[in-house]
Every structure is written in C-alpha cells, then in structure tokens.
Scaffold this active site. Structure first.
Site, PDB file in Angstrom:
ATOM      1  N   TYR A  53       0.843  -1.204   0.000  1.00  9.24           N
ATOM      2  CA  TYR A  53       0.000   0.000   0.000  1.00  9.24           C
ATOM      3  C   TYR A  53       0.875   1.250   0.000  1.00  9.24           C
ATOM      4  CZ  TYR A  53      -4.017  -3.031   1.037  1.00  9.24           C
ATOM      5  OH  TYR A  53      -4.983  -4.011   0.997  1.00  9.24           O
ATOM      6  N   PRO A 208     -15.873  -3.209   1.050  1.00  8.91           N
ATOM      7  CA  PRO A 208     -17.275  -3.427   1.447  1.00  8.91           C
ATOM      8  C   PRO A 208     -18.239  -2.480   0.756  1.00  8.91           C
ATOM      9  CG  PRO A 208     -16.048  -2.317   3.197  1.00  8.91           C
ATOM     10  CD  PRO A 208     -15.033  -2.772   2.191  1.00  8.91           C
ATOM     11  N   LEU A 209     -17.723  -1.337   0.269  1.00  9.26           N
ATOM     12  CA  LEU A 209     -18.584  -0.392  -0.459  1.00  9.26           C
ATOM     13  C   LEU A 209     -18.305  -0.456  -1.962  1.00  9.26           C
ATOM     14  CD1 LEU A 209     -18.397   2.644   2.014  1.00  9.26           C
ATOM     15  CD2 LEU A 209     -20.179   0.882   1.812  1.00  9.26           C
ATOM     16  N   ALA A 210     -17.714  -1.583  -2.387  1.00  6.98           N
ATOM     17  CA  ALA A 210     -17.407  -1.769  -3.815  1.00  6.98           C
ATOM     18  C   ALA A 210     -16.595  -0.575  -4.357  1.00  6.98           C
ATOM     19  CB  ALA A 210     -18.692  -1.987  -4.613  1.00  6.98           C
ATOM     20  N   GLY A 212     -16.571   2.433  -3.313  1.00 10.07           N
ATOM     21  CA  GLY A 212     -17.282   3.716  -3.229  1.00 10.07           C
ATOM     22  C   GLY A 212     -18.639   3.668  -3.926  1.00 10.07           C
ATOM     23  N   LYS A 217     -22.565   7.438  -4.878  1.00  9.40           N
ATOM     24  CA  LYS A 217     -21.943   8.660  -5.412  1.00  9.40           C
ATOM     25  C   LYS A 217     -21.742   8.633  -6.923  1.00  9.40           C
ATOM     26  CE  LYS A 217     -17.477   8.988  -3.942  1.00  9.40           C
ATOM     27  NZ  LYS A 217     -16.483   8.830  -2.864  1.00  9.40           N
TER      28      LYS A 217
HETATM   29  N1  LIG Z   1      -6.766  -8.001   0.168  1.00  6.43           N
HETATM   30  C1  LIG Z   1      -6.909  -7.260  -0.901  1.00  6.43           C
HETATM   31  O1  LIG Z   1      -6.570  -7.663  -2.029  1.00  6.43           O
HETATM   32  C2  LIG Z   1      -7.500  -5.889  -0.745  1.00  6.43           C
HETATM   33  C3  LIG Z   1      -7.878  -5.146  -1.880  1.00  6.43           C
HETATM   34  C4  LIG Z   1      -8.455  -3.880  -1.675  1.00  6.43           C
HETATM   35  C5  LIG Z   1      -8.629  -3.399  -0.374  1.00  6.43           C
HETATM   36  N2  LIG Z   1      -8.227  -4.132   0.697  1.00  6.43           N
HETATM   37  C6  LIG Z   1      -8.396  -3.658   2.088  1.00  6.43           C
HETATM   38  O2  LIG Z   1      -9.744  -3.275   2.284  1.00  6.43           O
HETATM   39  C7  LIG Z   1      -9.828  -1.918   2.695  1.00  6.43           C
HETATM   40  C8  LIG Z   1     -11.105  -1.324   2.143  1.00  6.43           C
HETATM   41  O3  LIG Z   1     -11.123  -1.422   0.713  1.00  6.43           O
HETATM   42  P1  LIG Z   1     -11.709  -0.232  -0.135  1.00  6.43           P
HETATM   43  O4  LIG Z   1     -10.971   1.004   0.198  1.00  6.43           O
HETATM   44  O5  LIG Z   1     -11.789  -0.659  -1.553  1.00  6.43           O
HETATM   45  O6  LIG Z   1     -13.167  -0.144   0.556  1.00  6.43           O
HETATM   46  P2  LIG Z   1     -14.546   0.499   0.085  1.00  6.43           P
HETATM   47  O7  LIG Z   1     -15.279   0.782   1.325  1.00  6.43           O
HETATM   48  O8  LIG Z   1     -15.211  -0.374  -0.902  1.00  6.43           O
HETATM   49  O9  LIG Z   1     -14.156   1.850  -0.661  1.00  6.43           O
HETATM   50  C9  LIG Z   1     -13.575   2.878   0.075  1.00  6.43           C
HETATM   51  C10 LIG Z   1     -13.627   4.171  -0.715  1.00  6.43           C
HETATM   52  O10 LIG Z   1     -14.983   4.552  -0.944  1.00  6.43           O
HETATM   53  C11 LIG Z   1     -15.114   5.954  -0.754  1.00  6.43           C
HETATM   54  N3  LIG Z   1     -15.956   6.149   0.432  1.00  6.43           N
HETATM   55  C12 LIG Z   1     -15.937   5.482   1.607  1.00  6.43           C
HETATM   56  N4  LIG Z   1     -16.861   5.927   2.450  1.00  6.43           N
HETATM   57  C13 LIG Z   1     -17.511   6.917   1.808  1.00  6.43           C
HETATM   58  C14 LIG Z   1     -18.583   7.761   2.167  1.00  6.43           C
HETATM   59  N5  LIG Z   1     -19.172   7.684   3.345  1.00  6.43           N
HETATM   60  N6  LIG Z   1     -19.022   8.678   1.253  1.00  6.43           N
HETATM   61  C15 LIG Z   1     -18.417   8.777   0.046  1.00  6.43           C
HETATM   62  N7  LIG Z   1     -17.384   8.000  -0.348  1.00  6.43           N
HETATM   63  C16 LIG Z   1     -16.938   7.078   0.521  1.00  6.43           C
HETATM   64  C17 LIG Z   1     -13.713   6.491  -0.551  1.00  6.43           C
HETATM   65  O11 LIG Z   1     -13.130   6.735  -1.836  1.00  6.43           O
HETATM   66  P3  LIG Z   1     -13.080   8.157  -2.551  1.00  6.43           P
HETATM   67  O12 LIG Z   1     -13.496   9.216  -1.558  1.00  6.43           O
HETATM   68  O13 LIG Z   1     -11.673   8.266  -2.982  1.00  6.43           O
HETATM   69  O14 LIG Z   1     -14.039   8.030  -3.696  1.00  6.43           O
HETATM   70  C18 LIG Z   1     -12.998   5.293   0.053  1.00  6.43           C
HETATM   71  O15 LIG Z   1     -11.597   5.329  -0.089  1.00  6.43           O
HETATM   72  C19 LIG Z   1      -8.513  -1.282   2.213  1.00  6.43           C
HETATM   73  O16 LIG Z   1      -8.130  -0.156   2.957  1.00  6.43           O
HETATM   74  C20 LIG Z   1      -7.552  -2.423   2.404  1.00  6.43           C
HETATM   75  O17 LIG Z   1      -7.137  -2.483   3.758  1.00  6.43           O
HETATM   76  C21 LIG Z   1      -7.690  -5.373   0.530  1.00  6.43           C
END
Ligand SMILES: NC(=O)c1ccc[n+]([C@@H]2O[C@H](COP(=O)([O-])OP(=O)(O)OC[C@H]3O[C@@H](n4cnc5c(N)ncnc54)[C@H](OP(=O)(O)O)[C@@H]3O)[C@@H](O)[C@H]2O)c1
Length: 340
Positions: A53, A208-210, A212, A217
């Site tokens: 990361y 979990p939020l795909a 975002g 949004k």
């Molecule tokens: N094992 C793996 O291969 C793998 C792969 C991916 C992630 N992960 C882990 O999983 C964690 C979560 O993944 P993810 O970041 O993809 O999760 P996510 O919850 O699907 O997406 C997070 C993104 O959604 C947007 N967001 C979140 N809450 C919001 C809200 N309330 N309102 C508006 N926008 C919002 C933000 O992006 P913007 O504001 O930039 O739009 C944020 O960075 C990572 O930090 C990492 O630790 C693991």
C-alpha cells in the site's frame, strides 16, 4: 463496537476493521493519523495494512501512529498486514508465496511498522508457481519464530483455501481469509465463503462499499469527477466505471439500497456495511476511507442490524445469476440432501 473471534481462534476482533490502503496515498499522514485515532476511539481494534500500500508508506504511517501511542492503546490494537506482491525493491519475478519473498516481505513490514511481531500475517493472493506446501512451511516457521501470531489468506479461491486449511491443520493457526465481498460482488459466496466456514476461517471482506459505488456517489448519466476514486481514475481496479456502469444489476442494487436506506433514515453506505456485517462467516468488515467525515459516517453502521425484509430486498436485487451448473439451481439441487 461488537467483537467476534477471528475464525476458529481465540483472537477477538472488532467487527469493523480499519483498512489503510489510502494512507500515504489519497490521505496524507496527518489525516491518516486522525482517522486511526477516530476509529480506535470508536472502539475499533483492527488495523489492516499491506507491504504494497502506497509503496510501503501505509505501513510506515501506521507505525508512526503506533509509536506515538501509550502502551495501553498499542496493546489493544490487533495489527494485520499482508505480503506476496512485489513491494518496493522486489523484482516482479521474485514476488509471490515463496519462503524467500515472504520472509523478506515480513521483515520489511515489521521494520516499517516498528514492531517485533504482527498479530495477523496474510498471504495477499495465491500464485501458481510456489507449491502451497512451501507457503504453508513459511507461515508455520513465522508463527513459531514469534514474528506472527496468526496466519491468514487473501483472494484465494475455494480449492486453494481448502488446500491451505488442510496443510495448516495441527501445524499453525490459519484463522482468516480476506476476499472482495460486497453487494456488487457476491460470487464470493459460491466457493470462498463455504470453504472458509468449513475450514474455520473468519472472513475479512475488502471493498465493502465496492470501492465507493455503494455510497450512491456514482451516476449512470455522468462520468465520475472530482476527488473521488473514479473521478481521479475512472479505470481504476475492479471498481472501474465502465464495466460496473454497463451492468444493469449495478443500478438495481443501488436502487434497492437507496430504498432501504431512506426507510431506515440511514445512509446507503451504512446499510451496505450492515448487510455485510451480518452475512454468515463474516468476522470483521474492512473499512476504507479517504476522510474523517467518511469514517464518521461509516461508523454510523456500528450497531445497525437489518431486519429480514430489508435483507431480503437487498439480496433479491444483488443475487448473482449463474448458469444452471455448477452454481445455478441444477448444481445446487444435485448437492442438496432432503431429509423430509
Ligand atoms: N486483500 C486485498 O486484495 C484488498 C484489496 C483492496 C482493499 N483491501 C483492504 O480493504 C480496505 C477497504 O477497501 P476499499 O478502500 O476498496 O473499501 P470500500 O469501502 O469499498 O471503498 C472505500 C472508498 O470509498 C469511498 N468512500 C468510503 N466511504 C464513503 C462515504 N461515506 N461517502 C463517500 N465516499 C466514501 C472512498 O473513496 P473516494 O473518496 O476516494 O471516492 C474510500 O476510499 C482497504 O483499505 C484495504 O485495507 C484489501
């Protein structure tokens, strides 16, 4: 915040973890530290990172936050990281599940995090070159050495998970699996979820939020703009705008989520998180955020549990539609025994 054991283990985890993929990338260090404190103050204990990361910066940012805490907070934190992909300075041909790569990755992670061990060390993905016996041997030695408390997997398919579970039995505590899992990606339920439940692994769903999407949004009639993940890079990752917006089901899921959220007086993000939180096998949902405001909003999901009708509405809209065999109705019927 609620807590659960991580898989078939004695390790208690809060049911929301803080993912740190944005640390040192979309979120600068001060913002990342603020969000970490905010999460811990809300009762969260799991900090989830990876050697890749932000090119290692995420781990360094987490390490500096930990160093600034008193021993009480440090002791509460369950620290998780991952290795396997080419981290900085590693030749792509060397990256993978080999002993050589994982040992070096782990040592570098510990240095960046400023600790002598991590609670959970996860193999970030399977790769087909290294025999799984070799990866299992590394994990066993890492646990025995004290550098790792528990071992986990990430992105392994069902058969890969089951094979690793069999290799780990009686040798080292393999306790978790981190797959992508959310209302737009439920194919995880075909093989990965059952393999984890059968093998005693707790699920730590990522995205979990795909990415975002499930906040609502992104729109069908407007390409993403601004300081959002897809505004900055519409083609990014598995959440890329083109393929997801072209799928009719994406918009059906968002419509269902919007209805449930409105009736509840909750945000779409909170409802999407609550759904995942209560899926069978899930131990802790890995949150991802760019800003403290997003984190505050998403932590509003803590304590939220959907009722049967809400869950059914979401599951009807999001159900994947596999062909008849092996995951569709004919395949399922063939594997089902009726006791009458
Ligand atoms: N094992 C793996 O291969 C793998 C792969 C991916 C992630 N992960 C882990 O999983 C964690 C979560 O993944 P993810 O970041 O993809 O999760 P996510 O919850 O699907 O997406 C997070 C993104 O959604 C947007 N967001 C979140 N809450 C919001 C809200 N309330 N309102 C508006 N926008 C919002 C933000 O992006 P913007 O504001 O930039 O739009 C944020 O960075 C990572 O930090 C990492 O630790 C693991």
């Amino acid at each position: 915040m609620e807590h659960r054991p991580l898989g078939r283990s004695g390790l208690a985890v809060s049911t929301y973890s803080l993912g740190t993929m944005t640390f040192g990338a979309e979120a600068d260090e001060a913002t990342s530290h603020r969000m970490t404190s905010q999460y811990v103050d809300a009762g969260g204990v799991v900090l989830e990172t990876a050697d890749v990361y932000a090119g290692g910066l995420s781990e360094s940012v987490v390490g500096r936050w930990l160093a600034a805490q008193g021993s009480r907070t440090r002791d509460r934190v369950v620290l998780a990281t991952k290795g396997r992909f080419p981290s900085r300075g590693v030749e792509p041909r060397d990256a993978g599940g080999s002993r050589r790569n994982l040992r070096r990755s782990l040592e570098r992670s510990l240095r960046r995090l400023g600790v002598d061990h991590v609670d959970l060390y996860q193999v970030h993905a399977y790769e087909q070159v290294t025999p799984m016996e070799e990866t299992a041997g590394f994990l066993e030695d890492a646990v025995r050495s004290g550098m790792v408390g528990y071992a986990g997997l990430s992105n392994y398919t069902g058969w890969q998970t089951a094979t690793m579970v069999a290799l780990a039995a009686g040798r080292f505590p393999l306790v978790s699996h981190q797959p992508q899992y959310n209302l737009l990606v439920r194919e995880t339920e075909y093989e990965i979820v059952p393999a984890c439940r059968a093998g005693g692994l707790g699920l730590l769903p990522w995205s979990p939020l795909a990415g975002g999407w499930l906040t609502g949004k992104y729109r069908r009639d407007a390409r993403p703009t601004g300081a959002t993940r897809l505004g900055e890079d519409p083609g990014r990752g598995m959440e890329a705008y083109g393929p997801r917006s072209a799928r009719e089901q994406t918009w059906e899921v968002l419509a269902a989520l919007g209805e449930v959220a409105e009736a509840r007086g909750a945000t779409m993000a909170q409802v999407a998180l609550a759904w995942l939180h209560d899926r069978p096998g899930v131990a802790s949902v890995v949150l991802g955020v760019r800003t403290p405001e997003q984190l505050e909003g998403n932590l509003g999901a803590v304590g939220l549990h959907l009722d049967e009708a809400e869950t059914a509405r979401l599951e009807e809209a999001s159900a994947p539609t596999p062909a008849d065999y092996p995951y569709g109705p004919a395949g399922v019927a063939q594997r089902t025994r009726a006791l009458g």
